[in-house]
Design a protein around this motif. Sequence first.
Motif, PDB file in Angstrom:
ATOM      1  N   PHE A 357       0.760  -1.185   0.019  1.00 20.79           N
ATOM      2  CA  PHE A 357      -0.024   0.074   0.056  1.00 20.79           C
ATOM      3  C   PHE A 357       0.897   1.261  -0.005  1.00 20.79           C
ATOM      4  CE2 PHE A 357      -3.181   3.160   1.875  1.00 20.79           C
ATOM      5  CZ  PHE A 357      -4.000   2.870   0.824  1.00 20.79           C
ATOM      6  N   LEU A 358       2.112   1.110   0.605  1.00 23.79           N
ATOM      7  CA  LEU A 358       2.942   2.333   0.534  1.00 23.79           C
ATOM      8  C   LEU A 358       3.437   2.537  -0.627  1.00 23.79           C
ATOM      9  CD1 LEU A 358       4.682   4.576   1.729  1.00 23.79           C
ATOM     10  CD2 LEU A 358       6.440   2.582   2.162  1.00 23.79           C
ATOM     11  N   ALA A 359       3.544   1.266  -1.577  1.00 20.64           N
ATOM     12  CA  ALA A 359       4.281   1.557  -3.086  1.00 20.64           C
ATOM     13  C   ALA A 359       3.037   2.112  -3.780  1.00 20.64           C
ATOM     14  CB  ALA A 359       4.633   0.291  -3.339  1.00 20.64           C
ATOM     15  N   LEU A 360       1.942   1.723  -3.521  1.00 17.92           N
ATOM     16  CA  LEU A 360       0.784   2.062  -4.534  1.00 17.92           C
ATOM     17  C   LEU A 360       0.573   3.610  -4.151  1.00 17.92           C
ATOM     18  CD1 LEU A 360      -1.585  -0.811  -4.387  1.00 17.92           C
ATOM     19  CD2 LEU A 360      -0.095  -0.150  -6.053  1.00 17.92           C
ATOM     20  N   THR A 361       0.517   3.908  -2.825  1.00 15.64           N
ATOM     21  CA  THR A 361       0.326   5.422  -2.575  1.00 15.64           C
ATOM     22  C   THR A 361       1.463   6.251  -3.123  1.00 15.64           C
ATOM     23  OG1 THR A 361      -0.777   4.530  -0.516  1.00 15.64           O
ATOM     24  CG2 THR A 361       0.199   6.910  -0.454  1.00 15.64           C
ATOM     25  N   ASN A 362       2.640   5.748  -3.138  1.00 13.70           N
ATOM     26  CA  ASN A 362       3.963   6.534  -3.646  1.00 13.70           C
ATOM     27  C   ASN A 362       3.412   7.094  -5.100  1.00 13.70           C
ATOM     28  OD1 ASN A 362       5.122   6.711  -1.243  1.00 13.70           O
ATOM     29  ND2 ASN A 362       6.552   5.250  -1.676  1.00 13.70           N
ATOM     30  N   ILE A 363       3.008   6.106  -5.817  1.00 17.96           N
ATOM     31  CA  ILE A 363       2.859   6.238  -7.178  1.00 17.96           C
ATOM     32  C   ILE A 363       1.596   7.278  -7.227  1.00 17.96           C
ATOM     33  CG2 ILE A 363       1.544   4.899  -9.349  1.00 17.96           C
ATOM     34  CD1 ILE A 363       2.965   2.572  -8.452  1.00 17.96           C
ATOM     35  N   LEU A 364       0.571   7.111  -6.495  1.00 18.02           N
ATOM     36  CA  LEU A 364      -0.370   7.828  -6.601  1.00 18.02           C
ATOM     37  C   LEU A 364      -0.194   9.558  -6.166  1.00 18.02           C
ATOM     38  CD1 LEU A 364      -3.501   6.246  -4.876  1.00 18.02           C
ATOM     39  CD2 LEU A 364      -3.240   6.603  -7.297  1.00 18.02           C
ATOM     40  N   GLN A 365       0.778   9.486  -5.129  1.00 18.35           N
ATOM     41  CA  GLN A 365       1.437  11.049  -4.783  1.00 18.35           C
ATOM     42  C   GLN A 365       2.209  11.474  -5.988  1.00 18.35           C
ATOM     43  OE1 GLN A 365       4.253  10.328  -1.630  1.00 18.35           O
ATOM     44  NE2 GLN A 365       4.000  12.758  -1.025  1.00 18.35           N
ATOM     45  N   LYS A 366       3.010  10.537  -6.674  1.00 15.65           N
ATOM     46  CA  LYS A 366       3.643  11.240  -7.753  1.00 15.65           C
ATOM     47  C   LYS A 366       3.048  11.853  -8.902  1.00 15.65           C
ATOM     48  CE  LYS A 366       6.949   9.951 -11.410  1.00 15.65           C
ATOM     49  NZ  LYS A 366       7.601   8.666 -12.147  1.00 15.65           N
ATOM     50  N   VAL A 367       2.017  11.037  -9.300  1.00 14.98           N
ATOM     51  CA  VAL A 367       1.014  11.407 -10.408  1.00 14.98           C
ATOM     52  C   VAL A 367       0.204  12.610 -10.028  1.00 14.98           C
ATOM     53  CG1 VAL A 367      -0.867  10.663 -12.021  1.00 14.98           C
ATOM     54  CG2 VAL A 367       0.872   9.219 -11.320  1.00 14.98           C
ATOM     55  N   ALA A 368      -0.380  12.566  -8.766  1.00  9.15           N
ATOM     56  CA  ALA A 368      -1.162  13.778  -8.367  1.00  9.15           C
ATOM     57  C   ALA A 368      -0.300  14.735  -8.392  1.00  9.15           C
ATOM     58  CB  ALA A 368      -1.660  13.511  -6.762  1.00  9.15           C
ATOM     59  N   SER A 369       0.959  14.895  -8.034  1.00  9.24           N
ATOM     60  CA  SER A 369       2.162  16.138  -7.966  1.00  9.24           C
ATOM     61  C   SER A 369       2.058  16.631  -9.457  1.00  9.24           C
ATOM     62  CB  SER A 369       3.336  15.831  -7.438  1.00  9.24           C
ATOM     63  OG  SER A 369       3.009  15.354  -5.968  1.00  9.24           O
ATOM     64  N   ARG A 370       2.115  15.768 -10.360  1.00  8.90           N
ATOM     65  CA  ARG A 370       2.351  16.200 -11.723  1.00  8.90           C
ATOM     66  C   ARG A 370       1.062  16.517 -12.059  1.00  8.90           C
ATOM     67  NH1 ARG A 370       5.452  12.149 -15.821  1.00  8.90           N
ATOM     68  NH2 ARG A 370       5.287  13.978 -16.760  1.00  8.90           N
ATOM     69  N   CYS A 371      -0.105  16.258 -11.615  1.00  9.40           N
ATOM     70  CA  CYS A 371      -1.389  16.769 -12.240  1.00  9.40           C
ATOM     71  C   CYS A 371      -1.526  18.442 -11.622  1.00  9.40           C
ATOM     72  CB  CYS A 371      -2.523  16.080 -11.506  1.00  9.40           C
ATOM     73  SG  CYS A 371      -2.917  14.513 -12.430  1.00  9.40           S
ATOM     74  N   CYS A 372      -0.959  18.473 -10.524  1.00  6.04           N
ATOM     75  CA  CYS A 372      -0.896  19.978  -9.934  1.00  6.04           C
ATOM     76  C   CYS A 372      -0.109  20.811 -10.828  1.00  6.04           C
ATOM     77  CB  CYS A 372      -0.475  19.656  -8.550  1.00  6.04           C
ATOM     78  SG  CYS A 372      -1.544  19.039  -7.396  1.00  6.04           S
TER      79      CYS A 372
END
Length: 891
Positions: A357-372
């Motif tokens: 879940f940490l790894a999956l969250t890191n992927i979401l965090q990275k993509v969310a930052s790129r979206c911003c």
Amino acid sequence: MQKVANSNVRQNALHLLLDMFPLEDPDATKEVKDTLLNKQFFLLERLFIDDCPDVRVIAVEGSCRVLHLFWEIIPSSIITKIITKIIDDMSCDTSCEVRVSTLHGIIYLLGNPQAHEILKVLLPRLGHLFLDCSLSVRMAITDLLLVLKNLRSFQFNKVVSFDVLLTSLANDQPPVAQKITRLLIPSYCPSNVTCEEACNLCVTLIKRSPMAGARFFEFALSEGASLKVQMELVRVIIHLALSPNDLNADQVEGLLLAASNLCHHLISEDSCKAALKDLFSGGKLKSLFSVAANGRAQTSVLSIASFVSPDNVASLLEECVGLIINCSGLAENEERQAEVRSAHKLVLDCGWFDDMFLALTNILQKVASRCCVKFGIEMPKQLLPSVKQKKSKFSVKICQKRKYVRGRKSDCARTSNFEEDYAIAAAVAWQIKDLLAAVDTRNAVLKSQLLQLAFSALKVISEVSIEQCVKCEYLDASPLLAYMSLALHMTLKNTGLTSTEKNGHRKNNGSDTSSSKVELDQVLEHVIECTEKLFGSNLADESGRLHSKSMLDDEKMTRKSKQKRRESQSETNSTQNKISGTVKMVATLLRFIVDAITTKAVSHSQQRCLRFTSAYMQYIISTLREHFHDKMQLREKDLKEIFICLKSCLTYATKLLNLVLSNSSDLSLAATEASNLANDLLDLIASTESYLGSGYATQLFTAVKPWLPDLVLALGSGHIQTKSPSGRDYSCPSGHAKHPSWVIILGKVENFELRKFNQVEEDEESESILYVFSVFKKLMDLVVQLLKGNLKILDAVGAIFLAGSVAGLELEDYGFVLAMVRFVCVKLLSHDDGEWKQLEVMLGYLQLLYPEIERDVKDPRISEDGRQKLEGARALLEPIWMTYVNDSAVK
């Protein structure tokens, strides 16, 4: 008997004939008895082609019963004729019940050994039923084969070929597959051979038809296969799979799937657990995974690992990582979904869930930052990079795996294509949504310390997915689904709610429920605001409704000429993307709204949800109108795809009405919005039939029909609350009346029927009204039936038609006034009905309407045609006025 119109009479008479068979006169001669017997069989044969399927069912089964019991006294020519008729004709009947009765009758007839000789010849003609579209028919013919298996004089493979049996075993529903397994058990798991011979037979089956062989072992143990043979077979399969020199990829896949099915059942046997663990010890699982050539085979290996040896599968970690992160397009690929679920189960069993879940969250965090950065969205504090950001063994594996997947030799932190990263994030979002569906994985997600971080990342990605879905085709609804599901389950956890609440009461764990409810309401408000940007939040003010004049103008253009114009104009892909993307996103959101209100997790947003849904319906109506006028191009293929989603939206909208009207503590707060939405839904159906034809309108009618009582209740909810002439505005401050389009169309239909009743010569436009609006008329007929069952609701909804008449007077549309009055006084109620005295709201509108009609009838400025229509309306209302209004006023 066969000439009686009532099918129940024919059915009862047939029962009597069969019970009394054979009817005969004991004193008659043989010739007379034979003649009477022939008449009885002639009658049975005639009933084989009866219009009623129930009669045909009884005729077929009854004839087989008669042949079974009275074989000796029936001439062979009649026997041959009847059996041939049943097998050749009745097995091809349009009714599946009749086809099933044919098989049941033949099974019963097999109980008479004298019938075997002729059935040997005729039974192969029933083989086509094994591929019948009806499950009940396929189950019945499998039962027939099981009966034949126990008769020495028959061979079941003469009726259905072995290849067809194996194909059905591989692909058919479990009830049929299990019966076929029972049929084949004596052939592939016989009890009178050695264990080695039985294993060789099983392997032969897998090699011949891999999927059928694998499916066979899904049911073999429950159908009596030897436990010892099954355990030995697992060893043989593993040996063959690990040395696949003479096997193709399909055969290896079949072997692994068979092993998975066997382990699934054997692990529940105490005597097999230890042996299975030893069998898969060492590196065998990883070796098996390496020979698995496709997703289904890999899923089988992971399933075996979770069944038998969760302590010795560390070597599969890297493979699990690959399945979990290399999953673009997961939402559309069911085979990949099964793979990922198997990986999730194994990860949970091995205690690696937090790392995953940490790894999956890191992927979401990275993509969310790129979206911003890409779309100019403010970065939430939770998504800001942290110096102490945790990394795990799982995260390192993911970095390595992503380098391998992308074919890059650079560091995994290197900037990648946004579309590719978004696709991976969407797949991760799908996984989170799927993890929330099962109790064990849902609890693991909700207990994670990274929950808020994942939630914040999904919020950003969802906002981008919604607002950009009309521009970027690769954006999908998975992040939105995951975001809303996570919000819902977080709220349910915080408030102590469960999906199954005892006695309908909510459980509370003592926490403050108000704050968590406000949080979910805020999530809902955020998503609605984002979605409204797709079709304009001010749409409700601009209104998608149609004025009387515009509706008339629309119908003056023939469909034929408009079709030519549409075909001659170029089609715009951006328009297709906008409409399709909007409809898909709204369908996703409406489903969440219904789920949230069903669980009683939403407290303050119900009116907002109703207004949003109403505005969306108006947007669709406006879109259909623009398509009709050629201002927007929609291909037929795109229309069909849009309407699949639109049917779902319509169902969710009516469910929403049901939930709001049944759960709202103060109905007056939501009555206006509920009434507005009900009008919009009726407008949508009427406008669809007007602009696209009855085919599309029928789809919407089918979707809304089960929820019609809720729609009718919502329609009158405003008047039910006020019990006075109020509710939805039918007149504007400027004095120009405006009606919902469904009320206008109802007026047109009623005007046509009135002209037809008065034998007035029809013009071309009038003659097409009933044809164009046939589905709408059927809908209104159902509405009338529902209204007559409840006077309170009839009073509230009937007031809408009288309010429309008042507005019609302001428009000087006297034909519309007469149509509405006629609908109320002829179809809903007549002046003789004593119920009028209980209709407070309708009588209140009558006090406004009748004096105005009397005044206008005397107005010299009104044309003769208008005066006649007003006089017709007055004639219909006058008895009611004199009986229920005027007399009350005098008293």
